[in-house]
Write an enzyme that holds these catalytic residues in place. Structure first.
Site, mmCIF file in Angstrom:
data_model
loop_
_atom_site.group_PDB
_atom_site.id
_atom_site.type_symbol
_atom_site.label_atom_id
_atom_site.label_comp_id
_atom_site.label_asym_id
_atom_site.label_seq_id
_atom_site.Cartn_x
_atom_site.Cartn_y
_atom_site.Cartn_z
ATOM 1 C CE1 TYR A 15 5.463 4.728 -0.538
ATOM 2 C CE2 TYR A 15 6.959 6.181 0.629
ATOM 3 C CZ TYR A 15 5.914 6.001 -0.250
ATOM 4 O OH TYR A 15 5.310 7.083 -0.820
ATOM 5 C CE LYS B 286 4.146 6.708 2.897
ATOM 6 N NZ LYS B 286 3.884 7.610 1.788
ATOM 7 C CD GLU C 134 -3.264 10.951 -1.902
ATOM 8 O OE1 GLU C 134 -2.915 11.149 -0.731
ATOM 9 O OE2 GLU C 134 -3.449 9.811 -2.369
ATOM 10 C CG LEU D 219 -1.147 7.531 2.361
ATOM 11 C CD1 LEU D 219 -1.011 6.038 2.110
ATOM 12 C CD2 LEU D 219 0.211 8.193 2.367
#
Ligand code: PDD
Length: 290
Positions: free
Chosen positions: A33, A148, A182, A207
């Site tokens: 996505y 992702k 993250e 990411l």
């Protein structure tokens, strides 16, 4: 007005938009996505997001169901039909519909593509009402976080832990080493004890944030020094400032971490400056040209 979604070639009222129960995205999380911010009717960092989409689908051996140029048209059509100028566009590509079996379908099936759009408040006028509190949380995800993927269960659980603690974001860390990776859906940055602007280097464990990339490009253009160098929970705890970035959070100061103030508990001078720089970027700075 009912929201309109694009589903495999059709624009439908969102309440009637459905995917097949045997869609592999639904059954296995076998899909990719992207989320793109829309400001003043224009996509922010569209090229970066579409490049990452292309890379992500390639990494899971999936092909986009249409060329990027056609996908750009679909994104625009969804936005137009929803009459949105400030918001976000969500797109998802999955490995399509097939009788449940973990391995790829033996007879090729077309990938599924869904695009939705939703209104969002415009870019905040001031950083003073744009901030987050965060908690720290172990990073329990798989080893290919650079993709992702729609497999977001650990992110969901981390974000819920944040919400249960009255915070907005969960800052993930490797429980073995204490290294910060993250946020549950954001990139994390610090201004360390020495005043250096730092965010983790890219590899398969995080990411590659499009906002991260765009902000680094702006910093470079402004001649502002930064380091792509990871940090530990301990360094995060000693940071002068901390902030997060994402397509829908922009540059957002983190004011409290696990209930303790970061710095003096107010947005710091470096974060303020970067918020302003990114605001110019979103509003159509050169490096965000369509
Ligand atoms: N999240 N890290 C993770 C794990 C993310 O899910 C995201 C984005 C980011 C920031 O990437 P970008 O700057 O390209 O938005 C970092 C999106 C917004 C989401 O899941 O809604």
């Amino acid at each position: 007005m009912s929201r309109i979604a694009y589903v495999n070639g059709r624009y439908l009222p969102q309440r009637d938009a459905c995917v097949n129960v045997e869609d592999r995205g639904y059954q296995f999380g076998d899909g990719i996505y992207e989320v793109v911010h829309l400001h003043n009717g224009r996509f922010v960092d569209e090229d970066r997001h579409l490049a990452r989409l292309e890379r992500s689908v390639g990494e899971i051996r999936l092909a986009l169901p249409m060329p990027l140029s056609s996908l750009r048209q679909v994104l625009r059509e969804v936005v137009r039909r929803n009459r949105i100028t400030e918001g976000l566009v969500y797109m998802q590509v999955t490995r399509g519909v097939s009788r449940r079996d973990h391995a790829f379908p033996t007879t090729p099936v077309p990938p599924s593509l869904v695009v939705t759009a939703r209104r969002m408040a415009p870019y905040p006028a001031s950083i003073d009402n744009w901030s987050a509190d965060a908690i720290t949380h172990p990073d329990l995800r798989w080893a290919r976080r650079d993709i992702k993927s729609v497999n977001l269960l650990p992110n969901v659980l981390a974000r819920q832990a944040a919400r249960d603690a009255g915070a907005l974001e969960a800052i993930l860390h490797d429980p073995a080493t204490g290294e910060v990776t993250e946020g549950a859906s954001t990139t994390i940055w610090i201004v360390d004890e020495t005043g250096a602007i730092r965010t983790r280097h890219l590899d398969q464990r995080i990411l590659p944030g499009c906002t991260r990339g765009a902000l680094l490009a702006e910093l470079e253009a402004e001649g502002i020094a930064f380091e792509e160098r990871g940090f530990t929970l301990e360094e995060l705890g000693r940071a002068r400032e901390a902030f997060l970035t994402s397509a829908t959070s922009f540059v957002k100061p983190i004011l409290h971490l696990d209930g303790k103030p970061v710095g003096d508990g107010r947005p710091g001078p470096v974060t303020r400056r970067l918020f302003d720089i990114f605001s110019r970027h979103v509003r159509g700075g050169l490096r965000n040209a369509a």
